[in-house]
Design an enzyme around this catalytic site. Structure first.
Site, PDB file in Angstrom:
ATOM      1  N   CYS A  72      -1.172   0.648  10.384  1.00 28.23           N
ATOM      2  CA  CYS A  72      -1.296  -0.410   9.437  1.00 28.23           C
ATOM      3  C   CYS A  72      -0.272  -1.152   9.076  1.00 28.23           C
ATOM      4  CB  CYS A  72      -1.998   0.215   8.251  1.00 28.23           C
ATOM      5  SG  CYS A  72      -2.693  -1.087   7.081  1.00 28.23           S
ATOM      6  N   CYS A 105     -20.668   1.795   5.947  1.00 31.56           N
ATOM      7  CA  CYS A 105     -20.268   1.428   7.045  1.00 31.56           C
ATOM      8  C   CYS A 105     -19.071   2.340   7.337  1.00 31.56           C
ATOM      9  CB  CYS A 105     -19.814  -0.015   6.915  1.00 31.56           C
ATOM     10  SG  CYS A 105     -18.952  -0.510   8.023  1.00 31.56           S
ATOM     11  N   ARG A 118     -20.124  -3.088  15.538  1.00 31.52           N
ATOM     12  CA  ARG A 118     -19.440  -4.546  15.448  1.00 31.52           C
ATOM     13  C   ARG A 118     -18.177  -4.156  16.177  1.00 31.52           C
ATOM     14  NH1 ARG A 118     -18.845  -4.604   9.889  1.00 31.52           N
ATOM     15  NH2 ARG A 118     -20.847  -5.401   9.906  1.00 31.52           N
ATOM     16  N   CYS A 141     -19.932  -6.655   1.096  1.00 35.74           N
ATOM     17  CA  CYS A 141     -19.653  -5.186   1.538  1.00 35.74           C
ATOM     18  C   CYS A 141     -18.334  -5.039   0.893  1.00 35.74           C
ATOM     19  CB  CYS A 141     -19.121  -4.984   2.914  1.00 35.74           C
ATOM     20  SG  CYS A 141     -18.745  -3.400   3.499  1.00 35.74           S
ATOM     21  N   CYS A 164      -0.506   5.295   6.736  1.00 36.68           N
ATOM     22  CA  CYS A 164      -1.328   5.062   8.031  1.00 36.68           C
ATOM     23  C   CYS A 164      -0.628   4.390   9.076  1.00 36.68           C
ATOM     24  CB  CYS A 164      -2.710   4.440   7.679  1.00 36.68           C
ATOM     25  SG  CYS A 164      -3.671   5.087   6.460  1.00 36.68           S
ATOM     26  N   CYS A 204       0.986  -1.105  -0.135  1.00 33.62           N
ATOM     27  CA  CYS A 204       0.087   0.067   0.121  1.00 33.62           C
ATOM     28  C   CYS A 204       0.905   1.298   0.011  1.00 33.62           C
ATOM     29  CB  CYS A 204      -0.784  -0.064   1.304  1.00 33.62           C
ATOM     30  SG  CYS A 204      -2.109   1.281   1.065  1.00 33.62           S
ATOM     31  N   CYS A 233     -16.965  -9.335   3.504  1.00 28.59           N
ATOM     32  CA  CYS A 233     -16.291  -7.918   3.472  1.00 28.59           C
ATOM     33  C   CYS A 233     -15.118  -8.212   2.591  1.00 28.59           C
ATOM     34  CB  CYS A 233     -16.073  -7.353   4.680  1.00 28.59           C
ATOM     35  SG  CYS A 233     -17.552  -7.296   5.912  1.00 28.59           S
TER      36      CYS A 233
END
Length: 403
Positions: A72, A202, A272, A142, A69, A65, A109
């Site tokens: 992560c 979400c 959740r 999702c 962040c 990626c 998901c």
């Protein structure tokens, strides 16, 4: 407590608590914890009964990626020893999803690392969505692909996606401390695009990176304003090799207070328990079911979760029941057009906000050569570094998934 009676009354009326009331929940003592859980549990049962929705993550593309962040394990510059692979083919993703559905998951998901999808990526994910729906009757899907460009949410909806996940993660005031390659406003924009396309939005948060109580309340109030159908609450998994790999700031008791505060602020929304529940809630996970009405089954994106069989046993032993595909997740006023179709979405694993205060110092992790004695009991604040395990099975491997 007058505070808890007030919050229950407001939750049953879908009335927003004050910031002071939300902060007071986070400031309650351990002596009051069971009262807090019982009060928030009344709100949870009023809107969702004793049902628990199961969701299953499929990591379509792991690592690699370009975003930075801090929380992560897939970030730019991450030294975490995670699985790294490019896009799964539609049939591979469908097979992975089928394992989760067979284990009891109602929603799949689909998550991919990266800043956001190209149009070609949307085509690829659209084919995957179609394959999953063709092979798994009644399953909800999702997508969680990062920042969306104009028209992409609509294309995902046309392909059969039910929801789109994009977490706010932390308060707007401190967002720049955890990520510099995109902004808080970018994230809000993507959630709004999902809303506008008719997808069930979400969006959630990540706790445990040294953030203040005020930051937690800020982000949950911002989520209430965005009005997603689903709010995943993640607890930072401190991966070695990431900037926040030493941030061990959570106890099971604090996690329960955070979930309770979220339930009071978002009473009729699918809350959740997402990444990190096994690491931070540990044996208190069954209590958390009185606050949240949804969990992930099995493993997460790059870390291992509790065995799927253990999840099902925990739900049954705690007196709850798995939500079936024929049941509607959301309360009628949300599911019937007031807010969006369906309910839920995905969460991620890990991170949140660094906060303005310095993170507390943590003890050096124990090694296998330092056994604990009977006279030296573990405390709830002690880091459980031994519970962080990198996923080595399921999507992207030749091993069977945990579901």
């Amino acid at each position: 407590m007058d505070l808890l009676n007030t919050l229950v009354d407001k939750g049953l009326r879908r009335e927003l608590p004050t910031r002071e009331e939300a902060l007071a929940v986070l400031a309650t003592t351990d002596d009051d914890l069971l009262d807090v859980v019982a009060a928030a549990g009344k709100v949870r049962r009023h809107w969702f009964g004793r049902r628990v929705k199961l969701n299953y993550l499929v990591n379509l593309k792991s690592g690699l990626c370009p975003e930075d962040c801090s929380y992560c394990s897939q970030r730019l510059g991450s030294q975490a020893g995670i699985l790294k692979y490019t896009w799964l083919k539609p049939d591979q993703a469908s097979d992975a999803a089928a394992a989760g559905v067979a284990g009891g998951a109602k929603r799949v998901c689909l998550v991919a690392s990266g800043r956001g999808p190209t149009d070609r990526d949307v085509d690829r994910v659209s084919e995957t969505i179609k394959a999953i729906k063709e092979n798994n009757e009644g399953v909800e899907v999702c997508a969680c692909l990062g920042l969306l460009s104009d028209g992409q949410a609509e294309r995902l909806r046309e392909a059969g996606a039910d929801a789109y996940n994009h977490n706010l993660n932390t308060s707007e005031a401190t967002y720049g401390e955890i990520t510099t390659t995109h902004t808080y406003a970018d994230r809000v924009d993507t959630v709004e695009k999902a809303h506008a396309a008719g997808l069930s939005a979400c969006s959630g948060l990540i706790a445990g990176m040294g953030e203040s109580d005020e930051d937690l309340v800020d982000v949950v109030f911002s989520l209430r304003e965005l009005d997603p159908d689903s709010v995943p609450v993640n607890f930072l998994i401190p991966f070695e090799g990431t900037p926040l790999g030493k941030e061990w700031n959570l106890t099971p008791q604090r996690c329960l207070r955070i979930l309770a505060m979220t339930r009071f602020v978002c009473p009729d929304v699918e809350v959740r328990i997402a990444g990190g529940r096994e690491v931070h809630l540990r044996t208190m996970q069954p209590l958390a079911l009185h606050l949240a009405n949804s969990i992930f089954l099995g493993d997460y994106l790059t870390s291992e979760g509790q065995a799927g069989k253990a999840d099902l046993e925990m739900i049954a032993d705690a007196g709850f029941e798995v939500e079936g595909t024929g049941q509607v997740t959301l309360p009628e006023h949300r599911a019937a057009g007031g807010c969006h179709d369906g309910g839920g979405g995905c969460g991620s694993e890990g991170g949140g906000v660094c906060g303005s205060a310095a993170a507390p110092e943590t003890a050096e992790p124990r090694t296998d050569t330092e056994p604990r004695t009977a006279s030296e009991p573990r405390t709830s604040a002690e880091p459980r570094t031994d519970l962080v395990a990198v996923r080595r099975r399921g999507a992207g491997t030749d091993l069977a998934p945990n579901a």
